[in-house]
Each structure stands twice: as structure tokens, then as C-alpha cells.
Design an enzyme around this catalytic site. Structure first.
Site, PDB file in Angstrom:
ATOM      1  N   GLY A  50      32.128  54.816  62.712  1.00  0.00           N
ATOM      2  CA  GLY A  50      32.957  55.469  63.724  1.00  0.00           C
ATOM      3  C   GLY A  50      32.986  56.982  63.673  1.00  0.00           C
ATOM      4  N   GLU A 104      36.349  60.893  58.131  1.00  0.00           N
ATOM      5  CA  GLU A 104      36.773  59.616  58.714  1.00  0.00           C
ATOM      6  C   GLU A 104      37.037  59.768  60.214  1.00  0.00           C
ATOM      7  OE1 GLU A 104      37.336  56.540  58.432  1.00  0.00           O
ATOM      8  OE2 GLU A 104      37.875  55.941  56.403  1.00  0.00           O
ATOM      9  N   ASP A 105      36.836  58.686  60.964  1.00  0.00           N
ATOM     10  CA  ASP A 105      37.155  58.732  62.387  1.00  0.00           C
ATOM     11  C   ASP A 105      38.664  58.662  62.617  1.00  0.00           C
ATOM     12  OD1 ASP A 105      37.321  56.099  61.511  1.00  0.00           O
ATOM     13  OD2 ASP A 105      36.171  55.246  63.165  1.00  0.00           O
ATOM     14  N   ASP A 108      44.537  54.677  60.077  1.00  0.00           N
ATOM     15  CA  ASP A 108      45.497  53.794  60.746  1.00  0.00           C
ATOM     16  C   ASP A 108      46.504  53.333  59.687  1.00  0.00           C
ATOM     17  OD1 ASP A 108      46.640  51.969  62.492  1.00  0.00           O
ATOM     18  OD2 ASP A 108      45.006  50.553  62.424  1.00  0.00           O
ATOM     19  N   LYS A 136      47.203  58.034  62.715  1.00  0.00           N
ATOM     20  CA  LYS A 136      48.344  57.352  63.332  1.00  0.00           C
ATOM     21  C   LYS A 136      49.462  57.256  62.295  1.00  0.00           C
ATOM     22  CE  LYS A 136      45.451  54.148  66.013  1.00  0.00           C
ATOM     23  NZ  LYS A 136      45.152  52.711  66.216  1.00  0.00           N
ATOM     24  N   PHE A 157      45.469  51.631  70.445  1.00  0.00           N
ATOM     25  CA  PHE A 157      44.073  51.379  70.084  1.00  0.00           C
ATOM     26  C   PHE A 157      43.171  52.223  70.978  1.00  0.00           C
ATOM     27  CE2 PHE A 157      40.035  49.114  70.039  1.00  0.00           C
ATOM     28  CZ  PHE A 157      39.844  49.010  68.678  1.00  0.00           C
ATOM     29  N   VAL A 158      42.405  53.101  70.358  1.00  0.00           N
ATOM     30  CA  VAL A 158      41.545  54.012  71.118  1.00  0.00           C
ATOM     31  C   VAL A 158      40.073  53.695  70.883  1.00  0.00           C
ATOM     32  CG1 VAL A 158      43.228  55.903  71.218  1.00  0.00           C
ATOM     33  CG2 VAL A 158      41.667  55.771  69.267  1.00  0.00           C
ATOM     34  N   ASP A 164      34.774  52.167  68.334  1.00  0.00           N
ATOM     35  CA  ASP A 164      34.362  51.006  69.120  1.00  0.00           C
ATOM     36  C   ASP A 164      35.469  49.971  69.265  1.00  0.00           C
ATOM     37  OD1 ASP A 164      34.339  50.071  66.390  1.00  0.00           O
ATOM     38  OD2 ASP A 164      33.209  48.343  67.110  1.00  0.00           O
ATOM     39  N   ARG A 170      31.300  53.068  71.557  1.00  0.00           N
ATOM     40  CA  ARG A 170      31.040  54.199  70.653  1.00  0.00           C
ATOM     41  C   ARG A 170      30.353  55.365  71.363  1.00  0.00           C
ATOM     42  NH1 ARG A 170      32.100  52.468  65.535  1.00  0.00           N
ATOM     43  NH2 ARG A 170      31.405  50.407  64.904  1.00  0.00           N
TER      44      ARG A 170
HETATM   45  P1  5GP Z   1      42.796  51.717  58.186  1.00  0.00           P
HETATM   46  O1  5GP Z   1      42.011  51.187  57.024  1.00  0.00           O
HETATM   47  O2  5GP Z   1      43.343  53.115  57.983  1.00  0.00           O
HETATM   48  O3  5GP Z   1      43.851  50.747  58.645  1.00  0.00           O
HETATM   49  O4  5GP Z   1      41.820  51.773  59.396  1.00  0.00           O
HETATM   50  C1  5GP Z   1      40.730  52.575  59.385  1.00  0.00           C
HETATM   51  C2  5GP Z   1      39.656  51.990  60.264  1.00  0.00           C
HETATM   52  O5  5GP Z   1      40.191  51.092  61.237  1.00  0.00           O
HETATM   53  C3  5GP Z   1      38.966  53.076  61.047  1.00  0.00           C
HETATM   54  O6  5GP Z   1      37.902  53.636  60.338  1.00  0.00           O
HETATM   55  C4  5GP Z   1      38.527  52.321  62.289  1.00  0.00           C
HETATM   56  O7  5GP Z   1      37.292  51.697  62.058  1.00  0.00           O
HETATM   57  C5  5GP Z   1      39.573  51.252  62.474  1.00  0.00           C
HETATM   58  N1  5GP Z   1      40.588  51.634  63.465  1.00  0.00           N
HETATM   59  C6  5GP Z   1      41.888  51.907  63.232  1.00  0.00           C
HETATM   60  N2  5GP Z   1      42.522  52.235  64.366  1.00  0.00           N
HETATM   61  C7  5GP Z   1      41.592  52.183  65.340  1.00  0.00           C
HETATM   62  C8  5GP Z   1      41.643  52.449  66.755  1.00  0.00           C
HETATM   63  O8  5GP Z   1      42.651  52.825  67.369  1.00  0.00           O
HETATM   64  N3  5GP Z   1      40.470  52.293  67.424  1.00  0.00           N
HETATM   65  C9  5GP Z   1      39.315  51.899  66.807  1.00  0.00           C
HETATM   66  N4  5GP Z   1      38.240  51.787  67.588  1.00  0.00           N
HETATM   67  N5  5GP Z   1      39.239  51.654  65.494  1.00  0.00           N
HETATM   68  C10 5GP Z   1      40.371  51.801  64.768  1.00  0.00           C
END
Ligand code: 5GP
Length: 179
Positions: A50, A104-105, A108, A136, A157-158, A164, A170
Site C-alpha cells: 500500500g 507505511e500507508d 489503523d 486513524k 475505509f479509504v 486497495d 491501488r
Molecule cells: P493496522 O495493522 O494498523 O490495523 O492496519 C494497517 C494496515 O491495514 C494497512 O497497512 C492497510 O493495509 C490496512 N488498512 C487499514 N485501514 C485501511 C483503510 O482505510 N483502507 C485500506 N485500503 N487499507 C487499510
């Protein structure tokens, strides 16, 4: 940027942030990185997939000497964080004694970083920081230090700009949000 809804798989998304709105945030991040890491020859570790578009646009703005590596962490399916994180793949560089910046993208729940950061620290780098395009805060479930944040966004969710929905979206140059 079109005002039309787009459909990816079974979901509709509406325009959220044109890429141009991200560029101010990228300029500010790059300026801080250029100042903080001057003469430290940092190694940017881009977390695939991402972050690829963010990393390209951010690193074009980083003007200090630096190196770039890529890792992959499989941890996410659909629109909800699975909480399951597998292994870190692809890091071939010797990171001992280096100044690492994980790119990182989106952060969350923080689960991915909660897994990745200790594994990176175990390799003996001089320092490890995180640069993320989106954060977030309302979703965060782990105590992870985020020094470089592009934009804080609500718990939506974006997609687009590298992010993606089950493999689609993407390539979109702008960011869309699920309706
Ligand atoms: P975390 O491990 O912090 O919960 O989530 C990180 C990963 O979850 C990100 O690298 C991404 O791949 C995915 N993710 C979390 N929120 C979103 C969102 O709003 N949109 C998308 N496309 N992926 C997300």
C-alpha cells in the site's frame, strides 16, 4: 477529480482527497526528514504494497543522501483488520547500526507496527521511526510511536493512492472513501 461514485467489487466509494491535497503534507514530512536525518544516511524501509505511491512521492521530496528498501507484511483482508500478522519478508539489507524509517500507508489498529517494530529493533539498528501517510487515531489499539504522520483521518475505509479494497483501487491517483 470526478465527483462520481466508483465501484470496486461490491462497494461504492466517493471522492475524499485529491492527490494535490496530499502534496502539502508530503512537502512538510520531507522537510522534517531532510532536517532530522541530514548526515545520518537513513534507510527508508517501505512496507509494501500500500505504501508504494506514498513512498515514491515522499522520497522524491527527500533530498538528503538515503537508501531505500522494501518489506512485505501480510496482515489484512477486506475492510476490517484481521489482527493476524504473518512474517516480514524481503529485507536483505544489513540494518545493524542504521537509522531506519518505516514507510507505511496507513496506521489503523497499529497491529502491523506492533508486530514489525520489535522485529526491526531486534536487528540492531541505531534508531527506528515511522512515517505514515494516514493515521486513524480513533482505531489505535497498540502503543506505537508515530513521529511522521501525513494526515489524521476518521475511522473510515479509504482506497486509492496505493491503498486497495481486496486488490482493487491501488492505481487511483486520488483517495476515495467507502459510502
Ligand atoms: P493496522 O495493522 O494498523 O490495523 O492496519 C494497517 C494496515 O491495514 C494497512 O497497512 C492497510 O493495509 C490496512 N488498512 C487499514 N485501514 C485501511 C483503510 O482505510 N483502507 C485500506 N485500503 N487499507 C487499510
Amino acid at each position: 477529480m470526478s465527483e462520481l461514485l466508483i465501484t470496486l467489487h461490491d462497494k461504492q466509494f466517493r471522492p475524499y482527497l485529491p492527490a494535490e491535497h496530499l502534496y502539502g503534507a508530503l512537502d512538510a514530512l520531507a522537510q522534517r526528514l531532510n532536517a532530522d536525518y541530514a548526515d545520518r544516511r537513513p534507510l527508508f524501509v517501505v512496507v509494501l504494497t500500500g505504501a508504494f505511491m506514498f513512498a515514491a512521492d515522499l522520497l522524491k521530496r527527500v533530498s538528503i543522501p538515503c537508501e531505500i528498501a522494501f518489506v512485505r507484511v501480510a496482515s489484512y483482508e477486506g475492510t476490517g483488520s484481521s489482527g493476524l500478522v504473518q512474517e516480514v519478508l524481503g529485507l536483505r539489507e544489513d540494518v545493524a547500526g542504521r537509522h531506519l524509517i518505516l514507510v507505511e500507508d496507513i496506521v489503523d489498529t497499529g497491529t502491523t507496527l506492533h508486530y514489525l517494530l520489535p522485529r526491526m529493533r531486534a536487528l540492531g539498528p541505531a534508531s527506528v521511526e515511522v512515517a505514515t501517510l494516514f493515521f486513524k487515531p480513533a482505531s489505535l489499539r497498540h502503543d506505537v510511536a508515530l513521529r511522521y504522520v501525513g494526515l489524521e483521518i476518521p475511522n473510515d475505509f479509504v482506497v486509492g493512492y496505493g491503498l486497495d479494497y481486496d486488490g482493487l483501487g491501488r492505481n487511483l491517483p486520488d483517495v476515495y472513501v467507502a459510502v
